[in-house]
Scaffold this motif. Structure first.
Motif, PDB file in Angstrom:
ATOM      1  N   ALA A  79       1.173  -1.171   0.029  1.00 56.10           N
ATOM      2  CA  ALA A  79      -0.016  -0.107   0.036  1.00 56.10           C
ATOM      3  C   ALA A  79       0.909   1.248  -0.104  1.00 56.10           C
ATOM      4  O   ALA A  79       1.625   1.500   0.906  1.00 56.10           O
ATOM      5  N   CYS A  81       2.451   4.627   0.912  1.00 58.99           N
ATOM      6  CA  CYS A  81       2.079   5.275   2.125  1.00 58.99           C
ATOM      7  C   CYS A  81       3.656   6.319   2.183  1.00 58.99           C
ATOM      8  O   CYS A  81       4.590   6.075   1.487  1.00 58.99           O
ATOM      9  N   VAL A 110      -2.103   5.473   2.044  1.00 61.26           N
ATOM     10  CA  VAL A 110      -2.820   6.598   1.112  1.00 61.26           C
ATOM     11  C   VAL A 110      -3.892   5.939   0.337  1.00 61.26           C
ATOM     12  O   VAL A 110      -4.879   6.243  -0.104  1.00 61.26           O
ATOM     13  N   SER A 111      -3.575   4.699  -0.332  1.00 62.30           N
ATOM     14  CA  SER A 111      -4.669   3.871  -0.963  1.00 62.30           C
ATOM     15  C   SER A 111      -4.271   2.601  -0.639  1.00 62.30           C
ATOM     16  O   SER A 111      -2.994   2.021  -0.193  1.00 62.30           O
ATOM     17  N   GLY A 112      -4.981   1.606  -0.792  1.00 61.53           N
ATOM     18  CA  GLY A 112      -4.779   0.052  -0.448  1.00 61.53           C
ATOM     19  C   GLY A 112      -5.106  -0.131   1.089  1.00 61.53           C
ATOM     20  O   GLY A 112      -5.394   0.837   1.983  1.00 61.53           O
ATOM     21  N   ALA A 170      -1.057  -0.880  -8.764  1.00 61.57           N
ATOM     22  CA  ALA A 170      -2.113   0.134  -7.678  1.00 61.57           C
ATOM     23  C   ALA A 170      -3.026  -0.737  -7.106  1.00 61.57           C
ATOM     24  O   ALA A 170      -3.509  -1.753  -7.513  1.00 61.57           O
ATOM     25  N   PRO A 171      -3.441  -0.421  -5.757  1.00 62.77           N
ATOM     26  CA  PRO A 171      -4.407  -0.963  -5.128  1.00 62.77           C
ATOM     27  C   PRO A 171      -5.696  -1.184  -6.059  1.00 62.77           C
ATOM     28  O   PRO A 171      -5.981   0.094  -6.730  1.00 62.77           O
ATOM     29  N   ALA A 173      -9.209  -0.459  -7.804  1.00 62.80           N
ATOM     30  CA  ALA A 173     -10.417   0.534  -7.819  1.00 62.80           C
ATOM     31  C   ALA A 173     -11.700  -0.376  -7.701  1.00 62.80           C
ATOM     32  O   ALA A 173     -12.516  -0.127  -7.171  1.00 62.80           O
ATOM     33  N   GLN A 274      -5.347  -5.734  -0.752  1.00 65.25           N
ATOM     34  CA  GLN A 274      -5.249  -4.335  -0.805  1.00 65.25           C
ATOM     35  C   GLN A 274      -6.650  -3.709  -1.047  1.00 65.25           C
ATOM     36  O   GLN A 274      -6.730  -2.310  -1.237  1.00 65.25           O
ATOM     37  N   THR A 279     -14.787  -1.280  -1.679  1.00 65.16           N
ATOM     38  CA  THR A 279     -14.278  -1.513  -2.907  1.00 65.16           C
ATOM     39  C   THR A 279     -15.403  -2.327  -3.822  1.00 65.16           C
ATOM     40  O   THR A 279     -15.724  -3.471  -3.197  1.00 65.16           O
TER      41      THR A 279
END
Length: 289
Positions: A79, A81, A110-112, A170-171, A173, A274, A279
């Motif tokens: 993730a 951070c 920040v995400s995940g 990326a984690p 969407a 993640q 989600t």
């Protein structure tokens, strides 16, 4: 401060020691365990020069802070951070030198959901059944980290990777999980099976290392009663009485009596590690191989 150890200053919401897990012990009632996002754990080990099976830290949601007692190389991935050493920003997804006594702070995602912290030499807690992983279901392995915990470190195996950036997904969407239907899809109505592979679900806040729980259409049974307990595998999609699918993750029970409507492809499970609550989740049926 010359000894090979890591002192925990801030444990975070849930930080555990994880490695490749302990597969092969289901007959003893022992889950596989291990890092939920295995590619991220493998990446941080490569970045600091560790073999892939070396134990790392797996954080959840808000990171952790640790202080090494000797100079180490660390890498943080998974993730995205903010990462700092004694308050100064350092690179995420790359090897970083942390001097003895400095504070490494891995900030909130920040995400995940889960970040992985690799340390040169690895986390050298005592292995149990061949693994150093924390298993939240059985209680095997070291307990989740707490402030003041001191973790022993192994000796570095080699030079760390020399890279400027380490590409990683990326984690999600939207979490797309490819599934093979069965073995108990016949326990559900045809309409329920169609809904399972066509309707939208969302990740529930009740999810954990044992299973990714979902919110969405309840799946109607075609037959009443319960199965005798039978073996469960990683990625099994079990449907409890409320009708909402649960995807079994690394700390899943080895047996269960609720019907398994499908099994998720192993390659899709790291993304589930993640997927934050809310989600969107889609189950996509694929043919048996």
């Amino acid at each position: 401060m010359t000894d090979r150890a890591l002192a925990v200053v801030r444990a975070g919401a849930l930080t555990t020691v994880q490695d490749a897990g302990r597969p092969g012990h289901a007959h003893l009632g022992v889950p596989r365990s291990g890092a939920l996002d295995r590619p991220a754990a493998d990446l941080v080990n490569r970045l600091v020069g560790n073999p892939p099976e070396t134990a790392v830290l797996e954080t959840t949601l808000n990171g952790c802070a640790v202080r090494p007692r000797s100079t180490v190389t660390v890498a943080v991935a998974g993730a995205p951070c903010r990462v700092t050493v004694d308050g100064r920003p350092v690179a995420w997804g790359a090897p970083v030198r942390v001097p003895a006594g400095a504070l490494l702070d891995v900030g909130p995602a920040v995400s995940g959901l889960r970040a992985y912290v690799g340390v040169s030499g690895g986390i050298a807690v005592e292995p149990v059944l061949g693994s150093r992983s924390t298993d939240l279901l059985s209680g095997l392995g070291p307990p989740p980290l707490a402030g003041g915990t001191v973790l022993p470190l192994g000796r570095p195996a080699g030079a760390h990777a020399r890279v400027d950036v380490a590409p990683q997904p990326a984690p999600p969407a939207e979490l797309v999980l490819r599934v093979t239907l069965g073995p108990r899809d016949g326990w559900f109505t045809p309409e329920a099976v169609r809904a399972f592979v066509s309707r939208l679900y969302r990740v529930s806040s009740a999810s954990n290392r044992i299973g990714l729980r979902t919110e969405g259409p309840a799946l109607e049974r075609a037959r009443p009663g319960e199965l005798p307990s039978e073996g469960m595998v990683l990625g099994a999609v079990q449907v409890p009485p409320d009708g909402r699918p649960v995807v079994f993750l690394a700390d899943h029970p080895t047996t269960g009596g609720y019907p398994v409507i499908a099994v998720v492809r192993t390659a899709d499970l790291p993304a589930a590690a993640q997927a934050v609550p809310g989600t969107p989740v889609r189950f996509v049926a694929v043919r048996r191989r």
